[in-house]
Design an enzyme around this catalytic site. Structure first.
Site, mmCIF file in Angstrom:
data_model
loop_
_atom_site.group_PDB
_atom_site.id
_atom_site.type_symbol
_atom_site.label_atom_id
_atom_site.label_comp_id
_atom_site.label_asym_id
_atom_site.label_seq_id
_atom_site.Cartn_x
_atom_site.Cartn_y
_atom_site.Cartn_z
ATOM 1 N N SER A 1 57.559 65.766 -9.288
ATOM 2 C CA SER A 1 58.431 66.753 -8.614
ATOM 3 C C SER A 1 58.324 68.813 -8.792
ATOM 4 O O SER A 1 56.264 68.957 -9.251
ATOM 5 C CB SER A 1 60.526 66.919 -8.842
ATOM 6 O OG SER A 1 61.352 67.739 -7.498
ATOM 7 N N ASP B 1 60.555 61.337 1.296
ATOM 8 C CA ASP B 1 60.800 61.904 0.656
ATOM 9 C C ASP B 1 60.808 63.829 1.913
ATOM 10 O O ASP B 1 59.892 63.777 2.312
ATOM 11 C CB ASP B 1 59.654 62.106 -0.597
ATOM 12 C CG ASP B 1 59.146 63.706 -1.244
ATOM 13 O OD1 ASP B 1 60.585 64.630 -1.297
ATOM 14 O OD2 ASP B 1 59.147 63.729 -2.504
ATOM 15 N N HIS C 1 61.928 60.845 -2.888
ATOM 16 C CA HIS C 1 61.640 61.231 -3.978
ATOM 17 C C HIS C 1 62.407 61.621 -5.709
ATOM 18 O O HIS C 1 63.398 61.134 -5.789
ATOM 19 C CB HIS C 1 62.591 62.661 -4.018
ATOM 20 C CG HIS C 1 61.897 63.912 -5.015
ATOM 21 N ND1 HIS C 1 61.124 64.508 -4.573
ATOM 22 C CD2 HIS C 1 62.473 64.368 -5.162
ATOM 23 C CE1 HIS C 1 60.551 65.154 -4.862
ATOM 24 N NE2 HIS C 1 61.492 65.668 -6.461
#
Length: 314
Positions: free
Chosen positions: A154, A248, A278
């Site tokens: 991320s 995601d 995600h």
């Protein structure tokens, strides 16, 4: 394919809770810290230790994971996710243990400074300083070197991609390859999966927008040090394993980046994991099906480093 059962159970369990973007930041940090305790303990490793990494703005802590037996890979410098504003060493602890045990390489998990107390470029400065430090000290860690690997998930994947691009002109370190897991590679791209999976899939785009506003207020989001996918020239970028999740919001931007790297002559393996959301590898025990995907990530990572990867079209 549909969401895997573990993901569906997690979404059903958390769907009634407030968004992290709608609660005070300190509460969001505490909530993620509490959630991290549910990720599990990861795999057994040979040892762990905490080191202080010097930066121009003071030292930052890092947790070093050593595998059992002889290290077989260059050291991996890892940056945790959390929107540059929440999370820390414990957020990615279970995943770092798995990466260490299953790859046979040392992992160094960096506790970079968080926004909004330390907005951009603080995290980038810490990441670059950590890369230089690891290159210079890998021998003392019995971790090979001086070439290093970089990775993250991320927001941490964003920092890893920035460091990888910077290595092309850096004198202090050389990055051999980058591991980008559900990475935020373009902070100003809002189409495709970013719209399609905006709500209802655990991490929402409203939360991403909130994290960006804390990290980079009043910044040009097309700056490659914020959005590495916006770089005009990608030639010479280190080899990359780009891991994406089917559901995601950040999926399409990361996959476009993988294809752009490939077009620039970079060795790229693009690995989309079906039925996942995600940052699924970080969530550990909350999504049991994600553990098999970590095996796949490690297998592809080792193949990339051995020069035997093949980019998989999606």
């Amino acid at each position: 394919m549909p969401l895997v059962p573990g993901v569906q159970r997690l979404i059903d369990k958390t769907s009634d809770g407030p968004s992290l973007a709608d609660i005070p930041l300190q509460q969001a940090r505490l909530q993620l810290d509490t959630l991290s305790a549910s990720f599990g303990v990861g795999d057994r490793v040979g040892s762990t230790s905490v080191v202080d990494i010097p930066t121009p703005s003071g030292a930052v802590s890092a947790r070093v994971y050593r595998p059992e037996g002889v290290c077989g890979l260059p050291p991996l410098l890892y940056f945790h996710g959390g929107g540059w504003s929440v999370g820390g060493l414990d957020t990615s602890d279970a995943l770092c243990r798995k990466l260490t045990a299953r790859s046979g390489g040392v992992v160094v998990n960096v506790d970079y400074r968080l926004a909004p107390e330390n907005p951009y470029p603080a995290a980038v400065e810490d990441a670059l300083a950590a890369a230089a430090w690891l290159s210079q000290n890998a021998g003392d860690l019995h971790a090979g070197g001086p070439d290093i690997l970089v990775g993250g998930d991320s927001a941490g994947g964003n920092l890893a991609a920035v460091v990888a691009q910077a290595s092309r002109s850096a004198n202090e370190f050389t990055v051999r390859a980058q591991l980008l897991i559900c990475a935020a590679v373009h902070l100003d791209r809002r189409r495709g999966s970013y719209v399609e999976f905006a709500e209802g899939y655990f991490a929402s785009t409203s939360e991403f927008e909130y994290w960006i506003s804390l990290y980079a207020p009043d910044q040009d989001l097309s700056d490659p040090r914020l959005s590495p996918a916006a770089a005009a020239d990608l030639a010479g970028t280190p080899a990359a394993l780009v891991v994406t999740a089917e559901y995601d919001p950040l999926r399409d931007a990361a996959e476009e980046y993988a294809r752009a790297l490939r077009a620039a002559g970079v060795d790229v393996d693009l690995f989309r994991v079906a039925g996942q959301i995600h940052d699924f590898p970080v969530l550990g025990d909350l999504i049991p099906e994600g553990d098999a995907a970590v095996d796949g990530i490690v297998d592809r990572w080792r193949a990339l480093l051995a020069g035997g990867s093949e980019a998989k079209p999606v």
